[in-house]
Each structure stands twice: as C-alpha cells, then as structure tokens.
Design a protein around this motif. Sequence first.
Motif, PDB file in Angstrom:
ATOM      1  N   THR A 277       0.842  -1.193   0.000  1.00 18.60           N
ATOM      2  CA  THR A 277       0.000   0.000   0.000  1.00 18.60           C
ATOM      3  C   THR A 277       0.875   1.239   0.000  1.00 18.60           C
ATOM      4  O   THR A 277       2.010   1.209   0.487  1.00 18.60           O
ATOM      5  N   ILE A 278       0.365   2.333  -0.547  1.00 20.15           N
ATOM      6  CA  ILE A 278       1.034   3.626  -0.454  1.00 20.15           C
ATOM      7  C   ILE A 278       0.162   4.604   0.325  1.00 20.15           C
ATOM      8  O   ILE A 278       0.389   5.810   0.292  1.00 20.15           O
ATOM      9  N   SER A 279      -0.832   4.092   1.034  1.00 18.80           N
ATOM     10  CA  SER A 279      -1.769   4.918   1.797  1.00 18.80           C
ATOM     11  C   SER A 279      -1.391   4.956   3.267  1.00 18.80           C
ATOM     12  O   SER A 279      -1.275   3.912   3.911  1.00 18.80           O
ATOM     13  N   GLY A 283      -1.402   1.841   5.857  1.00 16.34           N
ATOM     14  CA  GLY A 283      -0.136   1.253   6.289  1.00 16.34           C
ATOM     15  C   GLY A 283       0.747   2.126   7.135  1.00 16.34           C
ATOM     16  O   GLY A 283       1.875   1.751   7.450  1.00 16.34           O
ATOM     17  N   GLY A 284       0.265   3.314   7.526  1.00 24.92           N
ATOM     18  CA  GLY A 284       1.114   4.236   8.263  1.00 24.92           C
ATOM     19  C   GLY A 284       2.037   5.006   7.325  1.00 24.92           C
ATOM     20  O   GLY A 284       2.035   4.803   6.107  1.00 24.92           O
ATOM     21  N   CYS A 285       2.872   5.865   7.904  1.00 24.25           N
ATOM     22  CA  CYS A 285       3.737   6.708   7.078  1.00 24.25           C
ATOM     23  C   CYS A 285       4.836   5.917   6.385  1.00 24.25           C
ATOM     24  O   CYS A 285       5.430   6.392   5.425  1.00 24.25           O
ATOM     25  N   GLN A 286       5.127   4.708   6.859  1.00 28.31           N
ATOM     26  CA  GLN A 286       6.081   3.851   6.141  1.00 28.31           C
ATOM     27  C   GLN A 286       5.629   3.627   4.706  1.00 28.31           C
ATOM     28  O   GLN A 286       6.448   3.476   3.798  1.00 28.31           O
ATOM     29  N   ALA A 287       4.305   3.638   4.487  1.00 29.78           N
ATOM     30  CA  ALA A 287       3.764   3.420   3.149  1.00 29.78           C
ATOM     31  C   ALA A 287       3.939   4.646   2.263  1.00 29.78           C
ATOM     32  O   ALA A 287       3.992   4.524   1.037  1.00 29.78           O
ATOM     33  N   GLU A 288       4.046   5.817   2.869  1.00 29.69           N
ATOM     34  CA  GLU A 288       4.182   7.055   2.100  1.00 29.69           C
ATOM     35  C   GLU A 288       5.638   7.515   2.064  1.00 29.69           C
ATOM     36  O   GLU A 288       6.300   7.430   1.032  1.00 29.69           O
ATOM     37  N   VAL A 289       6.153   7.985   3.175  1.00 27.60           N
ATOM     38  CA  VAL A 289       7.543   8.445   3.214  1.00 27.60           C
ATOM     39  C   VAL A 289       8.502   7.281   2.971  1.00 27.60           C
ATOM     40  O   VAL A 289       9.520   7.431   2.283  1.00 27.60           O
ATOM     41  N   GLY A 290       8.181   6.104   3.509  1.00 32.12           N
ATOM     42  CA  GLY A 290       9.034   4.938   3.276  1.00 32.12           C
ATOM     43  C   GLY A 290       9.135   4.589   1.804  1.00 32.12           C
ATOM     44  O   GLY A 290      10.229   4.331   1.286  1.00 32.12           O
ATOM     45  N   ASN A 365      23.623  -8.248  -0.824  1.00 31.58           N
ATOM     46  CA  ASN A 365      22.513  -7.988   0.081  1.00 31.58           C
ATOM     47  C   ASN A 365      21.616  -9.225   0.191  1.00 31.58           C
ATOM     48  O   ASN A 365      21.262  -9.834  -0.811  1.00 31.58           O
ATOM     49  N   LYS A 366      21.266  -9.609   1.401  1.00 33.66           N
ATOM     50  CA  LYS A 366      20.490 -10.817   1.615  1.00 33.66           C
ATOM     51  C   LYS A 366      18.979 -10.562   1.677  1.00 33.66           C
ATOM     52  O   LYS A 366      18.188 -11.506   1.754  1.00 33.66           O
ATOM     53  N   VAL A 367      18.574  -9.290   1.674  1.00 30.23           N
ATOM     54  CA  VAL A 367      17.152  -8.946   1.760  1.00 30.23           C
ATOM     55  C   VAL A 367      16.712  -8.328   0.440  1.00 30.23           C
ATOM     56  O   VAL A 367      17.220  -7.287   0.033  1.00 30.23           O
ATOM     57  N   SER A 368      15.780  -8.961  -0.244  1.00 30.72           N
ATOM     58  CA  SER A 368      15.310  -8.437  -1.532  1.00 30.72           C
ATOM     59  C   SER A 368      14.301  -7.315  -1.318  1.00 30.72           C
ATOM     60  O   SER A 368      13.709  -7.180  -0.238  1.00 30.72           O
ATOM     61  N   PHE A 369      14.099  -6.513  -2.340  1.00 26.73           N
ATOM     62  CA  PHE A 369      13.110  -5.449  -2.262  1.00 26.73           C
ATOM     63  C   PHE A 369      11.716  -6.034  -2.073  1.00 26.73           C
ATOM     64  O   PHE A 369      10.920  -5.520  -1.276  1.00 26.73           O
ATOM     65  N   ASP A 370      11.401  -7.113  -2.779  1.00 27.53           N
ATOM     66  CA  ASP A 370      10.085  -7.740  -2.640  1.00 27.53           C
ATOM     67  C   ASP A 370       9.847  -8.224  -1.213  1.00 27.53           C
ATOM     68  O   ASP A 370       8.726  -8.122  -0.690  1.00 27.53           O
ATOM     69  N   ALA A 371      10.889  -8.732  -0.576  1.00 26.02           N
ATOM     70  CA  ALA A 371      10.755  -9.215   0.804  1.00 26.02           C
ATOM     71  C   ALA A 371      10.410  -8.074   1.740  1.00 26.02           C
ATOM     72  O   ALA A 371       9.539  -8.204   2.609  1.00 26.02           O
ATOM     73  N   ILE A 372      11.077  -6.939   1.559  1.00 27.70           N
ATOM     74  CA  ILE A 372      10.824  -5.813   2.471  1.00 27.70           C
ATOM     75  C   ILE A 372       9.454  -5.209   2.201  1.00 27.70           C
ATOM     76  O   ILE A 372       8.812  -4.662   3.113  1.00 27.70           O
ATOM     77  N   VAL A 373       8.964  -5.300   0.975  1.00 29.56           N
ATOM     78  CA  VAL A 373       7.604  -4.844   0.681  1.00 29.56           C
ATOM     79  C   VAL A 373       6.588  -5.713   1.426  1.00 29.56           C
ATOM     80  O   VAL A 373       5.615  -5.208   2.002  1.00 29.56           O
ATOM     81  N   ARG A 374       6.828  -7.020   1.424  1.00 25.57           N
ATOM     82  CA  ARG A 374       5.933  -7.919   2.167  1.00 25.57           C
ATOM     83  C   ARG A 374       5.964  -7.618   3.665  1.00 25.57           C
ATOM     84  O   ARG A 374       4.928  -7.609   4.333  1.00 25.57           O
ATOM     85  N   VAL A 375       7.155  -7.364   4.180  1.00 26.55           N
ATOM     86  CA  VAL A 375       7.291  -7.044   5.603  1.00 26.55           C
ATOM     87  C   VAL A 375       6.573  -5.731   5.918  1.00 26.55           C
ATOM     88  O   VAL A 375       5.903  -5.601   6.952  1.00 26.55           O
ATOM     89  N   MET A 376       6.713  -4.749   5.032  1.00 24.74           N
ATOM     90  CA  MET A 376       6.039  -3.470   5.247  1.00 24.74           C
ATOM     91  C   MET A 376       4.523  -3.646   5.282  1.00 24.74           C
ATOM     92  O   MET A 376       3.826  -3.048   6.110  1.00 24.74           O
ATOM     93  N   LYS A 377       4.011  -4.486   4.392  1.00 22.32           N
ATOM     94  CA  LYS A 377       2.565  -4.737   4.361  1.00 22.32           C
ATOM     95  C   LYS A 377       2.089  -5.360   5.671  1.00 22.32           C
ATOM     96  O   LYS A 377       1.072  -4.930   6.244  1.00 22.32           O
TER      97      LYS A 377
END
Length: 401
Positions: A277-279, A283-290, A365-377
């Motif tokens: 989410t970007i809302s 998702g909190g400000c992590q979804a926007e500023v993050g 790097n051991k953490v993919s961008f897709d992984a961190i997106v899932r964690v953020m969600k």
Amino acid sequence: MESLRELFKVGVGPSSSHTMGPQRIAKKVMEMYPEAHRFHVDLHGSLALTGKGHLTDYIIEKTFAPIPVTFSFKSDALPFHPNGMIVHVFDELDQEIKAIEVYSIGGGSILFKGDMEETPVEVYPQNTMDEILKYVDEKGISLYDYVLEYEGEDFDHYLSDILEAMFFSVENGLKKEGIIHGKLKLKRVAKSMYQQAQNTRREADRERLFISSYAYAVAEENADGGQIVTAPTCGASGIMPAILYYCHKQLHIEKKDLIKALAIGGLFGNVVKKNATISGADGGCQAEVGTACAMAAATMAWIYELNNSLIEYAAEMGLEHNLGLTCDPVGGYVQIPCIERNGYGSLRALDAAMLAKQLGYLRKNKVSFDAIVRVMKETGKDLSSAYKETSLGGLAKEFGL
C-alpha cells in the motif's frame, strides 16, 4: 501493474488520499448524475477523523458546487479501506437516487464498489521486482527500456512534464515566506534554509542543506494546498523532487537523464503500490515516506550508475529503515511531522544510495526489495489504527488541538 501515469499525478495538496482522491470521486459522481439536486456524504474512518485538517469536506463541497452538499463524519471504517465514503444522490423531489460506496485508496487513486466498480488497467505483466529484474536480464535491456516497452515510446514526454511540475513545486516553494494555513500557524522555512545552504562553507553540510530545503519547499507547498506531484503521494511529495532537483542543480545532471532516473524510481513505487500500500491510512507513514525514500534511493543509485542489483539494494534500504513509521499528523494537518519527514526522507534516500554504492561491492545484500515490501505490508496490518492517519495517537495525541 498499472501505468506509472497512475503513480505520478500532478495535483494540489495537502493529501492525495484526502484531497485529490475525494476531488476525483466528486467529479466522477457529477459526471454520472448531472441531474442531482443535492448530495449528502458520509465520510468514514480516516476521512472522517482527519478530513477537516486535510480539507476533505472543503474540496468535495467546492467540486460539487453549486449543487449543495452536507456531511456526516463517522469514525468507523467501511469494509474495504480506511478511506471510505458513501455519497448519497438526491433528485428534485429530495428522493435518494443512489448511495455510492467509494474509496480513496492512496496516491489519488479511487475505487468504486458494487455496480460502479471499475477494473484497473494493467500495463505491466510483471508484478514484483524479482520478476522485472529477471525479465530485463533475460532480454538484455535497461530498466528504462523496460518502462518504454510497456508505456510506449512517447512516455518520455509525460515524464518530462512530471519532472517540470516537480521542479516548479520546488522553485515555487523556495520563493515563499509566511505562515502555512491552519491552526498550527507553522512558519515556512524552505527559503531561509536555501539561503543558509548558499552561505555554508563546508561542502557536505551545504549539499545536505540544499536537499533539505528542496524537500521542505515542496512539502510546504503541499501543506498549503499548492501544486505538487504525487510521488507516490501528496504527503511524501517532497522527497523525489528534492533528489532530482539536487541532481540537476548541484550535480549538473541533464533533464533527459533525470527523466530516466524518474522512471526507475517510479518502478519501485509501483511495486509497493501493487503488492502492499502507499496509503498512510492503510499502512502508516512507512507506506508514504518509506515508499518515497525507496523510490528516491533507486533514483539516486541510477544517477550513481550502479547496476540493477545495487539499485534494488538502495531501494530496499530506503524502505527497510522506515519500517514501522507511524502516520500521526497533528491536528489532521499535513504539517507536523510530515514536512520534516520529507526533508529527513530525502537525506535517507541519498544515504541509502551511497551505502549501496560502497557496501554492494563488498557483500551481496540478503534482503530483496520484494521481501521488504511484504514485511512493510504485514507491519502496516499490525500497526494500531491510532497510528494510521487518524490523529488518535502518537504526536497527534501528545499535541492535540
């Protein structure tokens, strides 16, 4: 994924979900029911709790004018998304024609439910960054070529317009002084920061002050209802322009190259929009500023001429180190802590790109961008609603008006 045209939109502040989205909703309802004699709008969830500070009722009333509209503010959220509303349409006999359930889902995007529901147009067949990177690697093309392949060769003209709109918001914000509208009586500081940067001798301090002043300029414009570009939202609209303007003015990067960098940053924002989410209300400000920090980090990494793997690394860091960031606007205004977070987020983006450049060649790097997106969600789901654009917790509670 949808077109980047749905991510980068020129509009007015202070909020893509609370101002731009509701404005689009009102215009759409007006088009569908030109015979309406009055409207009543039930604002739910975050739209009710922070709608006054975000000018939600004001923009709806202005858009429906001269047809009268009344409002109810209901703190309970509708089922699909925290930014929901029901628009009641009445005829000349004051009989209800239609009750329309509709949502403002972030970045100015809207979603009607029921018989008015529309299916989003998917432009990109790939939906994750892993899929995108695998595709460009197999075809031997650049990320920018990938964008043009699905957006069309003339898409660079659209990106050029977006870049100019971003630069306009920076330059407009740097000229202005005074107090931003609202009860907080917050003073504009971007112009003074810029002048301070010009008079600073230490190069490292000067460069960071320039970037901060550019981010503040746009964020202050947004807070005061000025023209900005959603990148990916109004609340985080200062971060991408700050990095791009810095690259143009201080690093002397040509606009034709900045257009490509803008597209690369947009891809990472699109992946977040598709898979999380970007809302801020969702998702909190992590979804926007993050998300904006990740986009700007990828942009800066491309400017540094890093390979695709290191561009991903920079974007991953930009999002990872904003995990858990709350959305708690004081008084419902997109001012405290939002403006400061744009300045801070732009500096974090620069640092993420620099770290990717230095660390990326030392270890993978051991953490993919897709992984961190899932964690953020998942993190967004776990955040209390008090910290998701309701002004019921955090700074908003501490400094309640």
